[in-house]
Design a protein around this motif. Structure first.
Motif, PDB file in Angstrom:
ATOM      1  N   ASP A 170     -35.659  34.116 -39.482  1.00  0.00           N
ATOM      2  CA  ASP A 170     -34.962  33.230 -40.418  1.00  0.00           C
ATOM      3  C   ASP A 170     -33.930  32.372 -39.698  1.00  0.00           C
ATOM      4  O   ASP A 170     -33.655  32.546 -38.515  1.00  0.00           O
ATOM      5  CB  ASP A 170     -34.310  34.025 -41.550  1.00  0.00           C
ATOM      6  CG  ASP A 170     -33.195  34.921 -41.065  1.00  0.00           C
ATOM      7  OD1 ASP A 170     -33.297  35.418 -39.933  1.00  0.00           O
ATOM      8  OD2 ASP A 170     -32.220  35.111 -41.802  1.00  0.00           O
ATOM      9  N   LEU A 171     -33.367  31.447 -40.451  1.00  0.00           N
ATOM     10  CA  LEU A 171     -32.465  30.454 -39.877  1.00  0.00           C
ATOM     11  C   LEU A 171     -31.199  31.068 -39.310  1.00  0.00           C
ATOM     12  O   LEU A 171     -30.761  30.694 -38.215  1.00  0.00           O
ATOM     13  CB  LEU A 171     -32.096  29.418 -40.947  1.00  0.00           C
ATOM     14  CG  LEU A 171     -31.142  28.347 -40.439  1.00  0.00           C
ATOM     15  CD1 LEU A 171     -31.925  27.242 -39.779  1.00  0.00           C
ATOM     16  CD2 LEU A 171     -30.272  27.842 -41.537  1.00  0.00           C
ATOM     17  N   LEU A 172     -30.579  32.006 -40.015  1.00  0.00           N
ATOM     18  CA  LEU A 172     -29.316  32.563 -39.546  1.00  0.00           C
ATOM     19  C   LEU A 172     -29.472  33.335 -38.246  1.00  0.00           C
ATOM     20  O   LEU A 172     -28.630  33.232 -37.350  1.00  0.00           O
ATOM     21  CB  LEU A 172     -28.697  33.457 -40.619  1.00  0.00           C
ATOM     22  CG  LEU A 172     -28.160  32.731 -41.840  1.00  0.00           C
ATOM     23  CD1 LEU A 172     -27.578  33.721 -42.833  1.00  0.00           C
ATOM     24  CD2 LEU A 172     -27.124  31.703 -41.452  1.00  0.00           C
ATOM     25  N   SER A 173     -30.531  34.105 -38.115  1.00  0.00           N
ATOM     26  CA  SER A 173     -30.723  34.845 -36.861  1.00  0.00           C
ATOM     27  C   SER A 173     -31.076  33.891 -35.722  1.00  0.00           C
ATOM     28  O   SER A 173     -30.637  34.093 -34.590  1.00  0.00           O
ATOM     29  CB  SER A 173     -31.792  35.921 -37.023  1.00  0.00           C
ATOM     30  OG  SER A 173     -33.004  35.361 -37.437  1.00  0.00           O
ATOM     31  N   ARG A 174     -31.820  32.846 -35.995  1.00  0.00           N
ATOM     32  CA  ARG A 174     -32.102  31.841 -34.967  1.00  0.00           C
ATOM     33  C   ARG A 174     -30.838  31.095 -34.568  1.00  0.00           C
ATOM     34  O   ARG A 174     -30.631  30.795 -33.399  1.00  0.00           O
ATOM     35  CB  ARG A 174     -33.144  30.850 -35.463  1.00  0.00           C
ATOM     36  CG  ARG A 174     -34.514  31.426 -35.526  1.00  0.00           C
ATOM     37  CD  ARG A 174     -35.509  30.418 -36.017  1.00  0.00           C
ATOM     38  NE  ARG A 174     -36.826  31.023 -36.074  1.00  0.00           N
ATOM     39  CZ  ARG A 174     -37.886  30.421 -36.526  1.00  0.00           C
ATOM     40  NH1 ARG A 174     -37.804  29.186 -36.975  1.00  0.00           N
ATOM     41  NH2 ARG A 174     -39.044  31.035 -36.542  1.00  0.00           N
ATOM     42  N   MET A 175     -29.998  30.798 -35.550  1.00  0.00           N
ATOM     43  CA  MET A 175     -28.750  30.107 -35.269  1.00  0.00           C
ATOM     44  C   MET A 175     -27.851  30.984 -34.397  1.00  0.00           C
ATOM     45  O   MET A 175     -27.227  30.506 -33.450  1.00  0.00           O
ATOM     46  CB  MET A 175     -28.052  29.776 -36.586  1.00  0.00           C
ATOM     47  CG  MET A 175     -26.819  28.949 -36.460  1.00  0.00           C
ATOM     48  SD  MET A 175     -26.165  28.504 -38.059  1.00  0.00           S
ATOM     49  CE  MET A 175     -25.808  30.078 -38.773  1.00  0.00           C
ATOM     50  N   ALA A 235     -20.479  24.245 -29.688  1.00  0.00           N
ATOM     51  CA  ALA A 235     -21.561  25.142 -30.125  1.00  0.00           C
ATOM     52  C   ALA A 235     -21.222  25.898 -31.414  1.00  0.00           C
ATOM     53  O   ALA A 235     -22.050  25.938 -32.333  1.00  0.00           O
ATOM     54  CB  ALA A 235     -21.942  26.108 -29.017  1.00  0.00           C
ATOM     55  N   PRO A 236     -20.035  26.490 -31.565  1.00  0.00           N
ATOM     56  CA  PRO A 236     -19.753  27.175 -32.838  1.00  0.00           C
ATOM     57  C   PRO A 236     -19.682  26.219 -34.027  1.00  0.00           C
ATOM     58  O   PRO A 236     -20.124  26.559 -35.131  1.00  0.00           O
ATOM     59  CB  PRO A 236     -18.393  27.839 -32.605  1.00  0.00           C
ATOM     60  CG  PRO A 236     -18.215  27.886 -31.138  1.00  0.00           C
ATOM     61  CD  PRO A 236     -18.974  26.729 -30.582  1.00  0.00           C
ATOM     62  N   VAL A 237     -19.141  25.048 -33.814  1.00  0.00           N
ATOM     63  CA  VAL A 237     -19.041  24.073 -34.905  1.00  0.00           C
ATOM     64  C   VAL A 237     -20.438  23.618 -35.331  1.00  0.00           C
ATOM     65  O   VAL A 237     -20.740  23.518 -36.521  1.00  0.00           O
ATOM     66  CB  VAL A 237     -18.167  22.870 -34.481  1.00  0.00           C
ATOM     67  CG1 VAL A 237     -18.185  21.784 -35.543  1.00  0.00           C
ATOM     68  CG2 VAL A 237     -16.750  23.321 -34.206  1.00  0.00           C
ATOM     69  N   ALA A 238     -21.298  23.355 -34.363  1.00  0.00           N
ATOM     70  CA  ALA A 238     -22.665  22.932 -34.686  1.00  0.00           C
ATOM     71  C   ALA A 238     -23.419  24.029 -35.425  1.00  0.00           C
ATOM     72  O   ALA A 238     -24.115  23.755 -36.414  1.00  0.00           O
ATOM     73  CB  ALA A 238     -23.398  22.549 -33.411  1.00  0.00           C
ATOM     74  N   ALA A 239     -23.274  25.279 -34.992  1.00  0.00           N
ATOM     75  CA  ALA A 239     -23.951  26.383 -35.670  1.00  0.00           C
ATOM     76  C   ALA A 239     -23.425  26.550 -37.093  1.00  0.00           C
ATOM     77  O   ALA A 239     -24.193  26.786 -38.031  1.00  0.00           O
ATOM     78  CB  ALA A 239     -23.769  27.677 -34.882  1.00  0.00           C
ATOM     79  N   HIS A 240     -22.133  26.409 -37.266  1.00  0.00           N
ATOM     80  CA  HIS A 240     -21.544  26.513 -38.606  1.00  0.00           C
ATOM     81  C   HIS A 240     -22.072  25.415 -39.522  1.00  0.00           C
ATOM     82  O   HIS A 240     -22.414  25.670 -40.689  1.00  0.00           O
ATOM     83  CB  HIS A 240     -20.022  26.433 -38.502  1.00  0.00           C
ATOM     84  CG  HIS A 240     -19.325  26.459 -39.818  1.00  0.00           C
ATOM     85  ND1 HIS A 240     -19.153  27.623 -40.530  1.00  0.00           N
ATOM     86  CD2 HIS A 240     -18.779  25.465 -40.559  1.00  0.00           C
ATOM     87  CE1 HIS A 240     -18.520  27.349 -41.658  1.00  0.00           C
ATOM     88  NE2 HIS A 240     -18.276  26.047 -41.701  1.00  0.00           N
ATOM     89  N   MET A 241     -22.148  24.207 -39.028  1.00  0.00           N
ATOM     90  CA  MET A 241     -22.614  23.087 -39.852  1.00  0.00           C
ATOM     91  C   MET A 241     -24.095  23.227 -40.192  1.00  0.00           C
ATOM     92  O   MET A 241     -24.510  22.866 -41.297  1.00  0.00           O
ATOM     93  CB  MET A 241     -22.343  21.757 -39.156  1.00  0.00           C
ATOM     94  CG  MET A 241     -20.859  21.457 -38.966  1.00  0.00           C
ATOM     95  SD  MET A 241     -19.868  21.644 -40.448  1.00  0.00           S
ATOM     96  CE  MET A 241     -20.498  20.336 -41.452  1.00  0.00           C
ATOM     97  N   VAL A 242     -24.889  23.744 -39.279  1.00  0.00           N
ATOM     98  CA  VAL A 242     -26.306  23.972 -39.580  1.00  0.00           C
ATOM     99  C   VAL A 242     -26.440  25.015 -40.690  1.00  0.00           C
ATOM    100  O   VAL A 242     -27.227  24.856 -41.626  1.00  0.00           O
ATOM    101  CB  VAL A 242     -27.072  24.412 -38.308  1.00  0.00           C
ATOM    102  CG1 VAL A 242     -28.432  24.980 -38.653  1.00  0.00           C
ATOM    103  CG2 VAL A 242     -27.205  23.255 -37.353  1.00  0.00           C
ATOM    104  N   GLY A 243     -25.662  26.087 -40.606  1.00  0.00           N
ATOM    105  CA  GLY A 243     -25.701  27.113 -41.648  1.00  0.00           C
ATOM    106  C   GLY A 243     -25.260  26.589 -42.997  1.00  0.00           C
ATOM    107  O   GLY A 243     -25.865  26.893 -44.022  1.00  0.00           O
TER     108      GLY A 243
END
Length: 126
Positions: free
Chosen positions: A34-39, A81-89
């Motif tokens: 799923d998306l969260l584990s990939r993120m 990287a953390p900001v990008a992952a947060h925005m994708v989620g």
């Protein structure tokens, strides 16, 4: 054994460990369901792998100008990287691309429900 030899051995260890972490992140992107584990897999080990590669390069190069560039690359990676992952989620959550049955705590559910109700009433979301 000279100091240069020891630094080269430590640099080789950092480069190999960083490369393996980046490889693990790439494999996880393909294998996780799923998306969260990939993120998570794209943000955590990839950043640590890059930092280890940068430390290895810094130990190998040992010059001031190159070290400054490596430090800047590491800082920008840590900042973005953390900001990008947060925005994708956050972008994927309203589109139901996240498996909510795997979440232990769903802190966005009430917020999304309120926005949905506001949209149905025709009010602007707050």
């Amino acid at each position: 054994m000279s100091v240069d030899t020891v630094l080269d051995i430590v640099a080789a260890g950092c480069l190999i460990a960083g490369a393996l972490l980046c490889l693990a992140a790439g494999v996880a992107l393909v294998r996780f369901p799923d998306l969260l584990s990939r993120m998570h897999a794209s943000a955590k080990p990839q950043v640590l792998g890059l930092l280890l590669v940068l430390v290895g390069c810094g130990l190998r190069l040992r010059t001031g100008v190159d070290i400054t560039t490596l430090v800047l690359v590491g800082l920008f990676q840590l900042a973005t990287a953390p900001v990008a992952a947060h925005m994708v989620g956050r972008a994927a959550y309203p589109d139901e691309q996240i498996r909510t049955d795997l979440l232990l705590t769903d802190e966005l559910a009430a917020h999304i429900d309120r926005i949905t109700q506001d949209r149905q009433r025709g009010a602007a979301p707050t």
